[in-house]
Scaffold this active site. Structure first.
Site, short mmCIF file in Angstrom:
data_model
loop_
_atom_site.label_atom_id
_atom_site.label_comp_id
_atom_site.label_asym_id
_atom_site.label_seq_id
_atom_site.Cartn_x
_atom_site.Cartn_y
_atom_site.Cartn_z
CB VAL A 190 -1.00 0.06 1.18
CG1 VAL A 190 -2.08 -1.01 1.09
CG2 VAL A 190 -0.31 0.02 2.53
CB SER A 208 -5.93 2.27 16.72
OG SER A 208 -5.45 1.81 17.97
CE1 TYR A 226 -0.60 1.41 14.71
CE2 TYR A 226 -1.34 1.69 16.98
CZ TYR A 226 -1.53 1.17 15.71
OH TYR A 226 -2.66 0.43 15.42
CE LYS A 241 -3.78 2.29 12.84
NZ LYS A 241 -4.57 1.75 11.72
N GLY A 273 -9.68 -1.51 20.36
CA GLY A 273 -8.66 -1.62 21.40
C GLY A 273 -7.82 -2.85 21.10
CB VAL A 332 -7.57 -6.96 17.88
CG1 VAL A 332 -8.34 -8.09 17.18
CG2 VAL A 332 -8.38 -5.68 17.92
CB THR A 343 -4.02 -9.70 14.89
OG1 THR A 343 -3.29 -8.52 15.26
CG2 THR A 343 -5.51 -9.42 15.01
CD GLU A 344 0.25 -13.06 11.33
OE1 GLU A 344 0.95 -12.38 10.55
OE2 GLU A 344 -0.34 -14.09 10.97
P1 NDP Z 1 -1.88 -8.03 11.43
O1 NDP Z 1 -0.41 -7.81 11.57
O2 NDP Z 1 -2.42 -9.35 11.80
O3 NDP Z 1 -2.33 -7.68 9.94
C1 NDP Z 1 -1.83 -6.56 9.25
C2 NDP Z 1 -2.23 -6.66 7.79
O4 NDP Z 1 -1.76 -5.47 7.12
C3 NDP Z 1 -1.61 -7.85 7.09
O5 NDP Z 1 -2.56 -8.47 6.27
C4 NDP Z 1 -0.51 -7.24 6.25
O6 NDP Z 1 -0.37 -7.96 5.04
C5 NDP Z 1 -1.08 -5.84 5.94
N1 NDP Z 1 -0.01 -4.90 5.65
C6 NDP Z 1 0.93 -4.43 6.50
N2 NDP Z 1 1.78 -3.63 5.84
C7 NDP Z 1 1.36 -3.60 4.53
C8 NDP Z 1 1.84 -2.95 3.36
N3 NDP Z 1 2.93 -2.18 3.37
N4 NDP Z 1 1.16 -3.15 2.21
C9 NDP Z 1 0.07 -3.94 2.18
N5 NDP Z 1 -0.42 -4.56 3.25
C10 NDP Z 1 0.23 -4.40 4.42
O7 NDP Z 1 -2.56 -6.88 12.31
P2 NDP Z 1 -4.10 -6.49 12.59
O8 NDP Z 1 -5.04 -7.35 11.87
O9 NDP Z 1 -4.23 -6.36 14.05
O10 NDP Z 1 -4.11 -5.01 12.00
C11 NDP Z 1 -5.03 -4.55 11.04
C12 NDP Z 1 -5.33 -3.09 11.30
O11 NDP Z 1 -5.95 -2.95 12.58
C13 NDP Z 1 -4.11 -2.17 11.32
O12 NDP Z 1 -4.42 -0.97 10.67
C14 NDP Z 1 -3.88 -1.93 12.82
O13 NDP Z 1 -3.22 -0.71 13.06
C15 NDP Z 1 -5.31 -1.92 13.31
N6 NDP Z 1 -5.51 -2.15 14.73
C16 NDP Z 1 -5.07 -3.30 15.33
C17 NDP Z 1 -5.29 -3.49 16.69
C18 NDP Z 1 -4.78 -4.67 17.41
O14 NDP Z 1 -4.73 -4.64 18.66
N7 NDP Z 1 -4.41 -5.77 16.74
C19 NDP Z 1 -6.04 -2.51 17.47
C20 NDP Z 1 -6.45 -1.34 16.73
C21 NDP Z 1 -6.20 -1.19 15.42
P3 NDP Z 1 1.00 -8.33 4.31
O15 NDP Z 1 2.05 -8.45 5.37
O16 NDP Z 1 0.72 -9.61 3.59
O17 NDP Z 1 1.22 -7.20 3.37
C1 8X3 Z 2 -3.49 -1.18 18.37
C2 8X3 Z 2 -3.94 -1.07 19.79
O1 8X3 Z 2 -3.35 -0.13 22.07
O2 8X3 Z 2 -1.60 -1.32 20.86
O3 8X3 Z 2 -3.89 -0.10 17.61
O4 8X3 Z 2 -2.26 0.87 20.18
S1 8X3 Z 2 -2.72 -0.38 20.76
#
Ligand code: NDP
Ligand code: 8X3
Length: 249
Positions: A58, A137, A150, A154, A181, A183, A185-186
């Site tokens: 992206v 977020s 970060y 956001k 808040g 979640v 995930t990775e």
């Molecule tokens: P993950 O790390 O599990 O997923 C992140 C996703 O973003 C992957 O599919 C990755 O795909 C994609 N991504 C990262 N960098 C790029 C790039 N340069 N180009 C294209 N794709 C990219 O994290 P989450 O599912 O938790 O995160 C998803 C969203 O939620 C993010 O915006 C995060 O900031 C937000 N969020 C997460 C929270 C949490 O606690 N987990 C809380 C609040 C918000 P790939 O590596 O294949 O490109």
């Molecule tokens: C991801 C949640 O609290 O780690 O946006 O910033 S936190």
């Protein structure tokens, strides 16, 4: 049949979104950089619906534009855009922060969201309909120690969502943000550069949200009648009261 484009569909919240939209009869465009994961997900979801994969970073504006322009006609009218791709890179006080981490977060979380939106919005404007969901977020509503850049990215997503809502209002386009808040995930593995023990500690002693919890909420928001726009939604685990107040057992 509506079409949804989801960035960051190879993991976490984005992958859970792809699954729930596929289950609910959307055509699904899944995006990410990891080709193996995209093709695995495409195989899985193709049992249920029509799926198209787009492999791009992206933060690379040429790749974003080319990828969206390459969509075959049956996928090119995007009804719903979920701007989800993003991550935190590092958790350091501002004086110790890495310039590379800062660049990555600004380039991916802010500029990436803009590049994808810029490629998708003209079609929505022409058709005078569409729905954009930006994944913000709790870090876009509050700041916390060492969250600096970060949190800034956001907060930018929050500001851009409100601006898009105003600018796209004359075209009948819905815009909103979902601000989760914690979640599981990775996300924390990426933030801590593969340190899985440190990542696991983030969620120790509490019940975090699952990616499916967030995806279910996003699907709820998208499935409201067209005259209803949920423009700003914070979703927290019950064990979390704010960015910094958490009830750990
Ligand atoms: P993950 O790390 O599990 O997923 C992140 C996703 O973003 C992957 O599919 C990755 O795909 C994609 N991504 C990262 N960098 C790029 C790039 N340069 N180009 C294209 N794709 C990219 O994290 P989450 O599912 O938790 O995160 C998803 C969203 O939620 C993010 O915006 C995060 O900031 C937000 N969020 C997460 C929270 C949490 O606690 N987990 C809380 C609040 C918000 P790939 O590596 O294949 O490109
Ligand atoms: C991801 C949640 O609290 O780690 O946006 O910033 S936190």
């Amino acid at each position: 049949m509506k079409t949804v484009l989801i960035t960051g569909a190879t993991s976490g919240i984005g992958r859970a979104c792809a699954r729930i939209f596929a289950k609910n009869s959307f055509k699904v465009i899944i995006c990410g950089r990891r080709e193996d994961r995209l093709s695995e997900l495409q195989d899985e979801l193709s049992q249920r619906t029509e799926v198209h994969s787009l492999l791009f970073d992206v933060s690379d504006k040429q790749s974003v534009t080319a990828a969206i322009a390459s969509l075959p006609p049956i996928f090119s009218n995007i009804d719903v855009l979920v701007n989800n791709a993003g991550n935190a890179h590092g958790l350091d006080p501002i004086q110790n922060g890495s310039l590379d981490d800062w660049d990555a977060m600004i380039d991916i979380n802010v500029k990436g969201l803009l590049y994808v939106s810029k490629a998708v919005i003209p079609g929505m404007v022409d058709r005078k309909k569409g729905h954009i969901i930006n994944i913000g977020s709790i870090a876009g509503k509050e700041v916390y120690a060492n969250g600096n850049v970060y949190c800034a990215t956001k907060h930018a997503v929050d500001a851009l969502t409100k601006s898009m809502l105003i600018d796209l209002n004359p075209f009948g386009i819905k815009v909103g943000a979902i601000h989760p808040g914690m979640v599981e995930t990775e996300f924390s593995e990426v933030r801590f550069k593969g340190d899985t023990d440190r990542a696991a500690n983030v969620y120790k002693g509490l019940t975090p949200l699952s990616p499916e919890d967030v995806a279910d909420t996003i699907h709820f928001v998208v499935s409201r009648p067209y005259h209803i726009n949920i423009s700003d939604l914070v979703i927290l685990p019950t064990d979390q009261a704010s960015a910094t107040v958490v009830n750990r057992k």
